[in-house]
Design an enzyme around this catalytic site. Structure first.
Site, PDB file in Angstrom:
ATOM      1  N   GLU A  59      37.995  36.919  65.111  1.00 53.66           N
ATOM      2  CA  GLU A  59      37.668  36.122  66.282  1.00 53.66           C
ATOM      3  C   GLU A  59      36.912  36.948  67.322  1.00 53.66           C
ATOM      4  OE1 GLU A  59      41.427  33.046  66.028  1.00 53.66           O
ATOM      5  OE2 GLU A  59      41.385  34.475  67.673  1.00 53.66           O
ATOM      6  N   CYS A 105      32.800  26.646  56.098  1.00 58.72           N
ATOM      7  CA  CYS A 105      33.254  27.389  54.918  1.00 58.72           C
ATOM      8  C   CYS A 105      33.076  26.549  53.654  1.00 58.72           C
ATOM      9  CB  CYS A 105      34.713  27.807  55.078  1.00 58.72           C
ATOM     10  SG  CYS A 105      34.940  29.004  56.402  1.00 58.72           S
ATOM     11  N   ASN A 115      39.815  36.354  58.833  1.00 55.63           N
ATOM     12  CA  ASN A 115      39.085  35.826  59.979  1.00 55.63           C
ATOM     13  C   ASN A 115      39.012  36.884  61.073  1.00 55.63           C
ATOM     14  OD1 ASN A 115      41.954  35.237  60.230  1.00 55.63           O
ATOM     15  ND2 ASN A 115      41.489  33.956  61.993  1.00 55.63           N
ATOM     16  N   GLU A 140      37.274  32.969  54.685  1.00 57.85           N
ATOM     17  CA  GLU A 140      36.597  32.532  53.468  1.00 57.85           C
ATOM     18  C   GLU A 140      35.163  33.049  53.435  1.00 57.85           C
ATOM     19  OE1 GLU A 140      38.386  30.744  55.726  1.00 57.85           O
ATOM     20  OE2 GLU A 140      38.604  28.691  54.959  1.00 57.85           O
ATOM     21  N   CYS A 173      35.180  33.088  59.725  1.00 58.87           N
ATOM     22  CA  CYS A 173      36.366  32.726  58.956  1.00 58.87           C
ATOM     23  C   CYS A 173      36.597  33.686  57.786  1.00 58.87           C
ATOM     24  CB  CYS A 173      36.215  31.317  58.402  1.00 58.87           C
ATOM     25  SG  CYS A 173      35.991  30.079  59.692  1.00 58.87           S
TER      26      CYS A 173
END
Length: 135
Positions: free
Chosen positions: A54, A99, A52, A65, A63
């Site tokens: 941010e 996701c 991830n 994933e 994210c």
């Protein structure tokens, strides 16, 4: 969903778990302090990982994933077989809705949810997102 322990994962599933753990170490999470790692295996056996990332403008975060899946797609992959996601959670981490929808889009057959303690849940995209959106 199947519950198990990471030490009982075999072969490719164990490799994905280890790749996700390693990817988690690269997470950029200065706001939530919630590091996530993910790894996806393609039909040709190649694996791609992501973490991830941010941003102070939360809508610009991505994210782990999705970063793993997007790395595979960016490399020309379209047949994604399995994905593992790992975070420091009491139970195996549950992916967010966005996701789940991306996993559904690429028809990933096996989803491995894990945590740092080695707790694992193995499921399908349909179990995570029944009635996912499609055209």
């Amino acid at each position: 969903m199947q519950d198990m322990r990471a030490e009982n994962l075999a072969g490719e599933q164990r490799k994905l778990y280890e790749l996700a753990l390693a990817a988690r170490e690269h997470a950029y999470a200065p706001y939530s302090h919630f590091a996530v790692g993910a790894a996806v295996r393609c039909a040709d056996g190649k694996c791609y990982s992501g973490c991830n990332v941010e941003n102070a403008s939360y809508g610009l975060c991505c994210c782990g994933e999705r970063n793993a899946i997007f790395a595979a797609v960016g490399a020309g992959q379209r047949q994604l077989e399995a994905l593992c996601v790992v975070a420091d959670t009491p139970a195996p981490v549950a992916p967010r809705g966005a996701c789940r929808q991306v996993m559904s889009e690429f028809k990933i057959k096996t989803i491995i949810l894990g945590n740092l303690r080695g707790d694992i849940k193995i499921c399908t995209p349909e179990e995570l997102l029944p009635y996912g959106f499609s055209l």
